[in-house]
Design a protein around this motif. Sequence first.
Motif, PDB file in Angstrom:
ATOM      1  N   VAL A  43      85.207  95.998  62.262  1.00 53.31           N
ATOM      2  CA  VAL A  43      86.224  96.535  61.353  1.00 53.31           C
ATOM      3  C   VAL A  43      87.620  96.092  61.796  1.00 53.31           C
ATOM      4  O   VAL A  43      88.463  95.707  60.973  1.00 53.31           O
ATOM      5  N   VAL A  44      87.870  96.120  63.104  1.00 52.85           N
ATOM      6  CA  VAL A  44      89.182  95.676  63.599  1.00 52.85           C
ATOM      7  C   VAL A  44      89.394  94.204  63.254  1.00 52.85           C
ATOM      8  O   VAL A  44      90.456  93.812  62.738  1.00 52.85           O
ATOM      9  N   LEU A  45      88.384  93.392  63.509  1.00 50.60           N
ATOM     10  CA  LEU A  45      88.485  91.961  63.209  1.00 50.60           C
ATOM     11  C   LEU A  45      88.777  91.747  61.725  1.00 50.60           C
ATOM     12  O   LEU A  45      89.675  90.981  61.350  1.00 50.60           O
ATOM     13  N   ALA A  46      88.029  92.462  60.877  1.00 43.75           N
ATOM     14  CA  ALA A  46      88.220  92.302  59.435  1.00 43.75           C
ATOM     15  C   ALA A  46      89.615  92.761  59.028  1.00 43.75           C
ATOM     16  O   ALA A  46      90.290  92.093  58.226  1.00 43.75           O
ATOM     17  N   THR A  47      90.085  93.870  59.604  1.00 41.45           N
ATOM     18  CA  THR A  47      91.413  94.391  59.248  1.00 41.45           C
ATOM     19  C   THR A  47      92.503  93.390  59.627  1.00 41.45           C
ATOM     20  O   THR A  47      93.379  93.070  58.829  1.00 41.45           O
ATOM     21  N   VAL A  48      92.424  92.897  60.861  1.00 43.49           N
ATOM     22  CA  VAL A  48      93.456  91.965  61.335  1.00 43.49           C
ATOM     23  C   VAL A  48      93.446  90.697  60.495  1.00 43.49           C
ATOM     24  O   VAL A  48      94.494  90.222  60.026  1.00 43.49           O
ATOM     25  N   THR A  49      92.259  90.148  60.260  1.00 42.92           N
ATOM     26  CA  THR A  49      92.168  88.899  59.509  1.00 42.92           C
ATOM     27  C   THR A  49      92.665  89.094  58.083  1.00 42.92           C
ATOM     28  O   THR A  49      93.488  88.310  57.580  1.00 42.92           O
ATOM     29  N   ALA A  50      92.202  90.153  57.431  1.00 43.65           N
ATOM     30  CA  ALA A  50      92.601  90.379  56.043  1.00 43.65           C
ATOM     31  C   ALA A  50      94.101  90.631  55.949  1.00 43.65           C
ATOM     32  O   ALA A  50      94.784  90.084  55.070  1.00 43.65           O
ATOM     33  N   THR A  51      94.637  91.427  56.869  1.00 42.28           N
ATOM     34  CA  THR A  51      96.071  91.724  56.828  1.00 42.28           C
ATOM     35  C   THR A  51      96.889  90.448  57.011  1.00 42.28           C
ATOM     36  O   THR A  51      97.853  90.199  56.295  1.00 42.28           O
ATOM     37  N   THR A  52      96.463  89.630  57.963  1.00 42.64           N
ATOM     38  CA  THR A  52      97.215  88.419  58.248  1.00 42.64           C
ATOM     39  C   THR A  52      97.148  87.433  57.079  1.00 42.64           C
ATOM     40  O   THR A  52      98.152  86.843  56.686  1.00 42.64           O
ATOM     41  N   LEU A  53      95.957  87.279  56.528  1.00 43.41           N
ATOM     42  CA  LEU A  53      95.800  86.284  55.466  1.00 43.41           C
ATOM     43  C   LEU A  53      96.300  86.800  54.123  1.00 43.41           C
ATOM     44  O   LEU A  53      96.900  86.042  53.350  1.00 43.41           O
ATOM     45  N   LEU A  54      96.062  88.064  53.831  1.00 46.27           N
ATOM     46  CA  LEU A  54      96.405  88.571  52.498  1.00 46.27           C
ATOM     47  C   LEU A  54      97.812  89.178  52.444  1.00 46.27           C
ATOM     48  O   LEU A  54      98.606  88.817  51.583  1.00 46.27           O
ATOM     49  N   LEU A  55      98.102  90.076  53.361  1.00 49.93           N
ATOM     50  CA  LEU A  55      99.426  90.719  53.309  1.00 49.93           C
ATOM     51  C   LEU A  55     100.519  89.785  53.822  1.00 49.93           C
ATOM     52  O   LEU A  55     101.553  89.613  53.193  1.00 49.93           O
ATOM     53  N   ALA A  56     100.285  89.185  54.992  1.00 45.93           N
ATOM     54  CA  ALA A  56     101.317  88.306  55.548  1.00 45.93           C
ATOM     55  C   ALA A  56     101.259  86.914  54.921  1.00 45.93           C
ATOM     56  O   ALA A  56     102.164  86.111  55.117  1.00 45.93           O
ATOM     57  N   ALA A  57     100.183  86.653  54.166  1.00 46.16           N
ATOM     58  CA  ALA A  57     100.028  85.375  53.464  1.00 46.16           C
ATOM     59  C   ALA A  57     100.172  84.171  54.393  1.00 46.16           C
ATOM     60  O   ALA A  57     100.772  83.154  54.037  1.00 46.16           O
ATOM     61  N   VAL A  58      99.639  84.294  55.595  1.00 43.73           N
ATOM     62  CA  VAL A  58      99.602  83.146  56.493  1.00 43.73           C
ATOM     63  C   VAL A  58      98.570  82.164  55.927  1.00 43.73           C
ATOM     64  O   VAL A  58      97.523  82.586  55.414  1.00 43.73           O
TER      65      VAL A  58
END
Lengths: 250, 284
Positions: A43-58
Motif C-alpha cells: 500500500v505504501v509503494l502504491a501510494t507513493v508511486t501514484a502520488t508521484t506520478l498522478l498528483l505531482a505529474a512526474v
Amino acid sequence: MNAREIYDPDNRWRLRHPAEKAVFAGGMLLLSVAAPSGVVLGVVLATVTATTLLLAAVSWRKFAGGMAAPFGFLLVGAIPVLVASGVNPDTQEAEWRLDVAAAGHLVLRGLTATACLVSFATTTSLPEFLGLLRAIRCPEVLTEWMLLTYRFSQSLLLTVASAHLAQQLRLGLGSPRARVRAAGLLGANLLPRSFEKAKRLERGLECRGYDGQLRTLSPRRRVSWPVLGLVVAVQILLAAWAVAAGRGNL
Amino acid sequence: MSEPILEARNVEYAYPGGIVGLAGVTLAVDAGEKLALLGANGCGKTTLLLSLCGVLKPRSGEVRLSGRLVEYTRAGLRNLRQRVGTLLQDADDQLFAGSIYEDVSFGPLNLGCTEAETRQRVEQALAAMELTDLGDRPPYRLSGGQKKRTALAGVAAMKPAVILLDEPTANLDPHASTDLLALLDQMHGQGTTIVFSTHDVDLAYAWADRIAVLDGGRVSACGSPEEIFGDGQAVRGSGLRTPWVLDVVNALQPSALWPSELRPPRTPAALVKQLAAMRIENVR
Ligand SMILES: Nc1ncnc2c1ncn2[C@@H]1O[C@H](COP(=O)(O)OP(=O)(O)OP(=O)(O)O)[C@@H](O)[C@H]1O
Ligand SMILES: [Mg+2]
C-alpha cells in the motif's frame, strides 16, 4: 541541451515548499522501513508511486529511470536470501532450499524505500534541497560541497553531450572502430574542455561580481499547512494500520 | 562637455603567446549614449569590452570610470562592477543557477543588497524582461533568446549605469533581436549608457548614437553613423560594408531619384516613408 538529472523540472510540485515534499517522502520512507507486513508495504509503494506520478505529474520515464538501477541491485542482493543453504544437523548433509517469500519481502521493502527517495528526487531540485538543508542549519561546508559536485557533474555531462553530438554529426560513430576512436577522443578532451568551460563561466560570473561565493535566493515559497497536515494524517493512518497488522501477525 | 563615464586610454592587451588583442585603444564613452563598437571578426571587440569591465587587465594604458583610474583590487573591481554591467556573447557563460530566479538574484546579492531589496530587484528585472512566468525554470531549459534575456535580467538587476553588450543580437532570430533591442531601448530611456559590439553594420547604423570602428586592435574611426558611413572611407579595408539602406540611397542618387541635399534615413522604415513621401510629391 539537457543535462541528465533525475529531477523533473515539469513536475507539478515544483512550486511546493520542499519541506512538504521532504515530510511526504521521509514519512513514507520510515513506514517502508518499519512496516511489518507485505500488504502494508504494498500500500505504501502504491501510494507513493501514484502520488508521484498522478498528483505531482512526474514523467513516468524519469520515475522509472530513477528506480531502474536500485531495482537491479535489489534483485542481485536478494539472491542469497532466495537460495538459503546450510548443513542439515541431522543428516550432516549440505542442503539448500528456495525462500521465495523472504526474498520477495526484501525486494518489496527495498523497492518501497527506493520509491520514496525517487519521489523526493524527481520533485525537488538540488538548489531547493540545499535551501532546506540550510534552513535546518546544515553546515555550510557540506552544502557548498554538494553544490559544487552537482555543478561539476552537470557541466561534465553537458560537455559529453555536446561533444557526442559533434562527433555524431560528422559521422564519427558509424562503425564500431570509429566508435572506439570517438570514445577515446571524447575521454581525452573531456577534462580540458570542461576546464575551458569552467574558466569561461568564472569570467562570466566575475562580470556579475563573483568573489568566490555563489550566493542566490530561491523564489519565496510558503509551507502549506493544510497540505502538510493531510500528508501527516495519511501517514499516521498508515502507521496505525501497520501497527494493527503487526499485532495480528503475532 | 562633461566627463566621459567610461574611458580607455591607450589600452594595450596581449593574450598568452603574444597574440595582440588590443594595440592601443583610446575611446571615451559619454553618459547616456548608445555607442557601437563595429568591426570584423578578430578585430578586438570582445577584448576591449572585457578590458572595460575589468575582467582583462591591460598590459599598458588605463581604464577610467567617471574620470577615476580603475584599480585592479577587490574594492576597485567591485566598484567598477557596481557601475558597469556586462552581457557576454554566449549567455551560457553567465548563467549557472538552478532556476532563473536564483540566477538573477546572484548579482544583487554580490553587491551586498539585503534579501528584501534583492527580491524586489529580481522581480522587477524579471518583469522588465518578460520572464516572470519562467522564474522557476532551469536556465539550460531555455531558448537562445530567453537565455539572453535571463542574462540581461541578471545584469539589469544590478542597476548598472553602463551596460556593455558583446554582440547582443548574434544567434537571435529577427523577432528575438527586435524584442531584445526594445528592452535595451527601455533601459536606455531610463538613463543607462549602452556600449555594444557588433559586426552588423545595419544594426550599428540604425541603432547607435555613435560608432567606433575597430580594426586590428585599434579604433580606426569614431563618429556619428552618418560620419562613419557617409563617404564609405571609414569602413573601407576593415572587412565591413555599408548599410543596405545607404546602398539604396547611393544607388538612387546618380539617377537624381534621390536629391543629394536630402539627409539619408537610418532605418528601413524611415527609408520607405521617405520614398512614399517623394512619390506623392512627384505625382503632384
Ligand atoms: N583566449 C585567447 N587566446 C589567444 N588569443 C585570443 C584569445 N581570444 C582572442 N584572441 C585573439 O585576440 C584578437 C582579438 O579577439 P577578439 O575576440 O577580441 O575579437 P572580436 O572582435 O571579438 O572577434 P569576433 O567578432 O569574432 O567575436 C584575435 O586576433 C583573436 O585571435
Ligand atoms: Mg567577440
